[in-house]
Scaffold this active site. Structure first.
Site, short mmCIF file in Angstrom:
data_model
loop_
_atom_site.label_atom_id
_atom_site.label_comp_id
_atom_site.label_asym_id
_atom_site.label_seq_id
_atom_site.Cartn_x
_atom_site.Cartn_y
_atom_site.Cartn_z
N ASP A 155 0.91 -0.82 0.15
CA ASP A 155 -0.14 -0.15 0.26
C ASP A 155 1.48 1.13 0.07
OD1 ASP A 155 -1.74 -1.47 0.09
OD2 ASP A 155 -2.98 -0.97 1.78
N ASP A 156 -0.14 2.71 -0.37
CA ASP A 156 1.09 3.64 -0.34
C ASP A 156 1.82 4.66 -1.67
OD1 ASP A 156 -1.34 3.79 2.18
OD2 ASP A 156 0.59 3.41 3.70
N HIS A 205 -6.05 3.24 -3.49
CA HIS A 205 -5.80 3.24 -2.61
C HIS A 205 -5.98 4.51 -2.26
CE1 HIS A 205 -4.48 2.20 1.59
NE2 HIS A 205 -4.09 2.67 1.89
N HIS A 209 -5.90 9.31 1.29
CA HIS A 209 -5.48 8.99 2.50
C HIS A 209 -5.64 9.50 3.64
CE1 HIS A 209 -3.64 5.62 4.91
NE2 HIS A 209 -3.37 5.48 3.71
N HIS A 307 4.06 -2.65 3.57
CA HIS A 307 3.61 -0.83 2.90
C HIS A 307 5.30 -0.68 1.93
CE1 HIS A 307 0.79 -0.74 6.25
NE2 HIS A 307 -0.01 0.38 4.80
ZN LIG Z 1 -2.87 3.37 3.05
#
Ligand SMILES: [Zn+2]
Length: 344
Positions: A155-156, A205, A209, A307
């Protein structure tokens, strides 16, 4: 003179009498012996004929001897032995029963052997698996192969160092899924393209955020995801429906929120193995993941949350080494998969 004669006569009479008695006695004894022999013989035959199923009692010591032999001698030898035994008075039936018993014993022994050989993978050790069962077992081994699949998700990202993650994944023949932030996709479009080019999966995603902005309404959730989808398509030409909401779907994704993303044609993925790599920046997240894989009890895909971080990259190879060495395949999520979701 007369008296003497009379005495002699009586002595003679006594002698004759006693001799006759002795003769009679020995005659009787002889007759008895003959009689008992005859009796024995008839008893033998009739015994066996009347009780053919119970010949074991009188042969008890022989049987135990044979029992011991049966454990080591193959079937043919035992049968040979049975046939070679010459039978005089013994009735045929008795032999048959013995033979039956020995084959029975043999089957039992075979069963024991099979039991022992099956003990390692048998589900029920008291049951000898039949051919049919071993056929039925085949899909089970397939399932255990499926169990040896993990789904790495990052993610991210993307980040400037994501290429190093891709290189590591290539080194271990691993595929992964990248849930990316929309502004970062625009920042590193070449990285996004490289991710797709190397055969990994890509998804959205969010844009912000930011808990408050993203979950403000079901419309804001869908809008951020659609913006990411469009950016991804602009960069790669590929339209993805896979997405992961920030911080996971619980507690913010209420049923009407989930309904909204479903209606937008999106597939929401959570995870069931949390590496906590954002917290364990010293690499201890690797053991954290390994521990969770080894204690995985769910009948589900193993979806590992990682991540796109420098501190994750620094120790990622340790995880890849472990997974490869333990026969795990690292695959990407597919649109056809039923997504892992917290609420389910
Ligand atoms: Zn995230």
């Amino acid at each position: 003179m007369r008296v003497k004669r009379r005495r002699r006569k009586r002595k003679l009479e006594l002698l004759i009498l006693s001799m006759t008695f002795l003769l009679l006695l020995s005659g009787f004894a002889f007759w008895q012996e003959v009689q008992s022999k005859e009796n024995n013989a008839t008893l033998h035959v009739s015994d066996a004929q009347n009780f053919p199923l119970n010949p074991v009692e009188e042969k008890l010591p022989d049987r135990t001897k044979e029992d011991n032999k049966e454990k080591t001698t193959p079937v043919s030898n035992i049968n040979e032995k049975d046939n070679s035994e010459t039978v005089k008075e013994k009735p045929q039936k008795k032999q048959e029963v013995k033979k039956n018993n020995s084959t029975e014993k043999n089957i039992e022994q075979k069963n024991v052997d099979q039991k022992q050989s099956n003990e390692n993978n048998a589900t029920n050790p008291n049951k000898v698996p039949t051919k049919k069962e071993s056929i039925n077992k085949a899909p089970q081994t397939n399932i255990s192969k499926e169990d040896k699949v993990v789904y790495l998700t990052f993610d991210d990202g993307p980040e400037y160092f994501t290429i190093d993650i891709l290189n590591l994944l290539d080194k271990y023949n691993a595929k992964a899924t990248f849930f990316m932030l929309e502004p970062k996709m625009r920042q590193y479009p070449n990285v996004v393209r490289e991710i797709v080019k190397r055969g990994h999966q890509v998804g959205m995603h969010s844009v912000t955020h930011d808990k408050n902005k993203f979950y403000a309404s079901k419309e804001s959730v869908v809008a951020e995801m659609m913006k990411g989808q469009q950016t991804l398509q602009n960069i790669t030409g590929k339209k993805s429906s896979l997405m992961r909401v920030p911080y996971g779907s619980v507690p913010h994704m209420k049923p009407d929120y989930i309904e909204a993303v479903n209606n937008a044609g999106l597939k929401m993925w959570d995870w069931n193995i949390d590496s906590m790599d954002w917290k364990h920046t010293d690499g201890s997240f690797v053991n954290n993941v390994i521990h969770q894989i080894n204690n995985f009890k769910k009948n589900d895909k193993k979806v590992i949350l990682l991540h796109d971080r420098k501190t994750t990259l620094n120790y990622l190879e340790n995880l890849l080494i472990y997974l490869s060495a333990n026969g795990y395949k690292m695959e990407k999520l597919e649109v056809t998969h039923i997504p892992v979701q917290f609420g389910k």
